[in-house]
Design a protein around this motif. Structure first.
Motif, short mmCIF file in Angstrom:
data_model
loop_
_atom_site.label_atom_id
_atom_site.label_comp_id
_atom_site.label_asym_id
_atom_site.label_seq_id
_atom_site.Cartn_x
_atom_site.Cartn_y
_atom_site.Cartn_z
N MET A 183 8.44 11.27 8.49
CA MET A 183 7.14 10.81 8.01
C MET A 183 6.51 9.88 9.05
O MET A 183 7.18 9.04 9.64
CB MET A 183 7.34 10.04 6.70
CG MET A 183 6.05 9.53 6.11
SD MET A 183 6.31 8.78 4.48
CE MET A 183 7.11 7.24 4.90
N SER A 199 4.22 5.67 1.66
CA SER A 199 3.70 7.03 1.81
C SER A 199 2.72 7.04 2.98
O SER A 199 2.25 5.99 3.42
CB SER A 199 3.01 7.49 0.52
OG SER A 199 1.63 7.23 0.59
N GLU A 200 2.42 8.24 3.46
CA GLU A 200 1.55 8.36 4.64
C GLU A 200 0.14 7.85 4.37
O GLU A 200 -0.60 7.53 5.28
CB GLU A 200 1.51 9.82 5.12
CG GLU A 200 2.87 10.27 5.65
CD GLU A 200 2.81 11.62 6.36
OE1 GLU A 200 1.74 12.28 6.31
OE2 GLU A 200 3.83 12.00 6.98
N ASP A 242 -0.58 5.16 2.56
CA ASP A 242 -0.65 3.71 2.35
C ASP A 242 -1.30 2.99 3.53
O ASP A 242 -1.17 3.41 4.68
CB ASP A 242 0.77 3.12 2.17
CG ASP A 242 1.37 3.48 0.83
OD1 ASP A 242 0.60 3.69 -0.13
OD2 ASP A 242 2.61 3.56 0.76
N ASP A 257 12.24 6.23 3.31
CA ASP A 257 10.82 5.88 3.43
C ASP A 257 10.55 4.45 2.98
O ASP A 257 9.46 4.15 2.50
CB ASP A 257 9.99 6.86 2.60
CG ASP A 257 10.37 6.80 1.12
OD1 ASP A 257 11.32 6.05 0.77
OD2 ASP A 257 9.73 7.50 0.31
#
Lengths: 80, 139, 139, 80
Positions: free
Chosen positions: D1, D66-67, D69, D28
């Protein structure tokens, strides 16, 4: 001895003026001034408290007074 | 001079008070501003009247500021107090203290207003619709 | 609205801050003014630079003022903070709190500046003759 | 990620810019982001402390990222 007494705040209302002349018989102390004033102006005794200032300083009851002193009655202060 | 104590019959200038205590050495300034409230204990106030025993008030305020300089590392101390008739919202007192660090400024400013209200011969009369009262005069 | 929180790139207007918190219901206002000192730990400061993570700084300041309203009977709370380059003597922060009674104004104002310095994402760089330092970055 | 990380104050100097892209391998979490950054930028470990903010809130080490954020590195603050 005769002293001049300045009055402020509610003391001015009680004395009916911003300064009064007081004839002191007996000793020349602040305590005697207070009892003389309280006899002449009983409403003074109804105040929450009051102080005597002599020459711009709070005075204790034993301080001797002279005719040349600047004497003031200081009812409870409420500045600020 | 690091102290300015004044009684004024006209409106106090808060910005000028703050400007006076600011300096390149100070990092924190605390300012207390006392204003005239529109009510006291639920009763509507029309206006206030302040009376001072002026020479003694100045003398007592000088004592307080000397105590402040003895107790806290402060730089400049200012006390301006109004006398006369004040309308609702007007400024009755401005106390401003500058210091290198904020703790001293806060503590000294609080000490000055607390002590002023106990010892400085200034009297406040509240004027209502139906009468007037010298504040704190009676138990 | 009883809260005003702003970040400014231009000079803060202290008088306007005070005017904003004053009201006919307030009797006491405490104001803290943080200014740029000319020296830190004996070393001459040329200027300061403040940087803020703006949305998060506003969010953290909102949390602080909500805590203040929960803890003290205050009426209005204002926090204005500068960003960008500040010269010596300029105002970095103004915190103003009005209340019916002075104790709440003093305590809330002190709480806001103390907490701001711990949690609000704003950073101060001190610029000296011979270099520059992000304050508090290193142990 | 891959996450984008905003930098402020001294973190901007350490990263050489106000934002960097970071490839996260492994879990993550915020903790993994911190250790990844500390490996790439050892000067981060010399700070008095630093926090991670996610979507304008201080994040604890277990918070999953998460991507999408908004992630920021918050070195010791010094406002006021």
């Amino acid at each position: 001895m005769k002293v001049n007494v300045l009055a402020f705040g509610i003391a001015k209302d009680i004395f009916g003026g911003s300064s009064i002349a007081v004839e002191l018989t007996g000793d020349d102390t602040t305590a005697n001034l207070k009892s003389t004033l309280e006899t002449a102006y009983p409403r003074l005794k109804q105040l929450a408290s009051y102080m005597v200032a002599v020459n711009n300083e709070y005075a204790n009851d034993t301080l001797p007074l002279s005719e040349r002193d600047e004497i003031a009655i200081i009812p409870p202060v409420s500045g600020g | 001079m690091n102290t300015q104590i004044e009684l004024h019959t006209e409106a106090l200038n808060v910005q000028a008070c703050i400007d006076w205590v600011m300096s390149p050495e100070s990092g924190g300034i605390d300012v207390f501003i006392g204003t005239v409230r529109n009510a006291t204990q639920g009763k509507t106030v029309q206006r206030l009247e302040f009376e001072a025993y002026e020479p003694m008030a100045i003398s007592e305020l000088n004592k307080i500021t000397q105590q402040v300089f003895a107790q806290w590392p402060v730089q400049k101390v200012l006390v301006h107090h109004r006398t006369g008739v004040l309308q609702i919202g007007e400024v009755a007192v401005v106390i401003a203290v500058s210091a290198a660090h904020r703790a001293a400024a806060f503590e000294a400013c609080r000490y000055i207003i607390d002590t002023l209200k106990q010892t400085v011969p200034i009297w406040k009369k509240e004027v209502f619709d139906d009468g007037e009262v010298w504040v704190a005069a009676h138990p």
